[in-house]
Design an enzyme around this catalytic site. Sequence first.
Site, mmCIF file in Angstrom:
data_model
loop_
_atom_site.group_PDB
_atom_site.id
_atom_site.type_symbol
_atom_site.label_atom_id
_atom_site.label_comp_id
_atom_site.label_asym_id
_atom_site.label_seq_id
_atom_site.Cartn_x
_atom_site.Cartn_y
_atom_site.Cartn_z
ATOM 1 N N ASP A 75 0.816 -1.208 0.000
ATOM 2 C CA ASP A 75 0.000 0.000 0.000
ATOM 3 C C ASP A 75 0.855 1.264 0.000
ATOM 4 O O ASP A 75 0.612 2.191 -0.760
ATOM 5 C CB ASP A 75 -0.970 -0.013 1.198
ATOM 6 C CG ASP A 75 -0.284 -0.367 2.530
ATOM 7 O OD1 ASP A 75 0.953 -0.512 2.568
ATOM 8 O OD2 ASP A 75 -1.002 -0.491 3.537
ATOM 9 N N ASP A 80 7.232 3.617 3.264
ATOM 10 C CA ASP A 80 7.473 4.590 4.327
ATOM 11 C C ASP A 80 8.979 4.593 4.625
ATOM 12 O O ASP A 80 9.757 5.198 3.894
ATOM 13 C CB ASP A 80 6.616 4.169 5.523
ATOM 14 C CG ASP A 80 6.593 5.177 6.641
ATOM 15 O OD1 ASP A 80 6.590 6.377 6.354
ATOM 16 O OD2 ASP A 80 6.564 4.764 7.823
ATOM 17 N N LYS A 139 6.050 7.825 0.734
ATOM 18 C CA LYS A 139 6.425 8.987 1.554
ATOM 19 C C LYS A 139 7.946 9.080 1.526
ATOM 20 O O LYS A 139 8.620 8.599 2.455
ATOM 21 C CB LYS A 139 5.937 8.788 2.997
ATOM 22 C CG LYS A 139 4.433 8.795 3.141
ATOM 23 C CD LYS A 139 3.984 9.002 4.575
ATOM 24 C CE LYS A 139 3.824 7.718 5.317
ATOM 25 N NZ LYS A 139 3.056 7.868 6.587
ATOM 26 N N ASP A 174 -4.942 1.032 7.544
ATOM 27 C CA ASP A 174 -5.716 1.090 8.782
ATOM 28 C C ASP A 174 -5.158 2.079 9.795
ATOM 29 O O ASP A 174 -3.999 2.490 9.732
ATOM 30 C CB ASP A 174 -5.734 -0.293 9.445
ATOM 31 C CG ASP A 174 -4.411 -0.621 10.145
ATOM 32 O OD1 ASP A 174 -3.352 -0.422 9.515
ATOM 33 O OD2 ASP A 174 -4.436 -1.047 11.312
HETATM 34 P P1 5GP Z 1 8.015 0.591 5.931
HETATM 35 O O1 5GP Z 1 8.155 1.143 4.548
HETATM 36 O O2 5GP Z 1 8.265 1.632 6.979
HETATM 37 O O3 5GP Z 1 8.763 -0.667 6.171
HETATM 38 O O4 5GP Z 1 6.557 0.132 6.218
HETATM 39 C C1 5GP Z 1 5.532 0.348 5.393
HETATM 40 C C2 5GP Z 1 4.310 -0.154 6.137
HETATM 41 O O5 5GP Z 1 4.014 0.694 7.241
HETATM 42 C C3 5GP Z 1 3.131 -0.079 5.202
HETATM 43 O O6 5GP Z 1 2.936 -1.296 4.524
HETATM 44 C C4 5GP Z 1 2.011 0.226 6.165
HETATM 45 O O7 5GP Z 1 1.515 -0.988 6.674
HETATM 46 C C5 5GP Z 1 2.643 1.000 7.294
HETATM 47 N N1 5GP Z 1 2.467 2.463 7.084
HETATM 48 C C6 5GP Z 1 3.411 3.349 6.746
HETATM 49 N N2 5GP Z 1 2.888 4.588 6.640
HETATM 50 C C7 5GP Z 1 1.582 4.458 6.916
HETATM 51 C C8 5GP Z 1 0.487 5.388 6.953
HETATM 52 O O8 5GP Z 1 0.578 6.591 6.708
HETATM 53 N N3 5GP Z 1 -0.737 4.876 7.286
HETATM 54 C C9 5GP Z 1 -0.923 3.553 7.579
HETATM 55 N N4 5GP Z 1 -2.156 3.179 7.872
HETATM 56 N N5 5GP Z 1 0.077 2.656 7.537
HETATM 57 C C10 5GP Z 1 1.309 3.103 7.207
HETATM 58 MG MG MG Z 2 1.773 -2.817 5.356
#
Ligand code: 5GP
Ligand code: MG
Length: 183
Positions: free
Chosen positions: A103, A106, A134, A162
Amino acid sequence: MSDRSPREDVAEVLVSEQEIQEVLDDLAQRVTSDYADKNPLVVGVLTGAFVFLADLVRRLDFPLEVDFVAAASYGDGTVAGKLELTKDVNRDPNQRHVLLVDDILDTARTLSTLTELFVERGAASVRACCLLDKPSRRAVDFNADYVGLEIPDLFVVGYGLDYAYGYRNLPFIGVLRAESYRT
Ligand code: 5GP
Ligand code: MG
């Protein structure tokens, strides 16, 4: 238990249903031109990717297989937390063209670790596709090959994403009102 609409907790719609459709059309076109002859293994990252993956694959008119992983990161958030697979794929990724679908990108820890994992397992190629990105939040040097939309550093919900297990069923991407966060 409240029975009011999750929409009432939304302060702002960041990406409308209409805009999501346009982003999907564009992503599907790019994925089609790269994968139409590759019978890819499309791997969604549960749970957040379920809506996006469902809408994306229905725009892909060529042979492919769908599978899922579920990943939980643990650690105190300050160190690069380890990623644990709580659900693994059913299909063997060896020699397959793997397209990871999530989705939102981050810190990128999840997708960079999953990419390494599928490379180690002998995938013919591994790429990543995210609806949202992001870029300002990156903790590791990783970018997705297909990105729908870049957004600012805001916590967003809806369209699969969520907050405290809720709001995944909103058909748009939104930001919650401050009062809607549980303390
Ligand atoms: P990362 O890139 O930090 O490893 O993790 C990404 C995961 O963190 C995404 O798949 C999601 O589950 C969660 N995540 C990151 N940013 C957001 C956000 O703004 N809203 C929500 N609901 N989940 C987020
Ligand atoms: Mg996720």
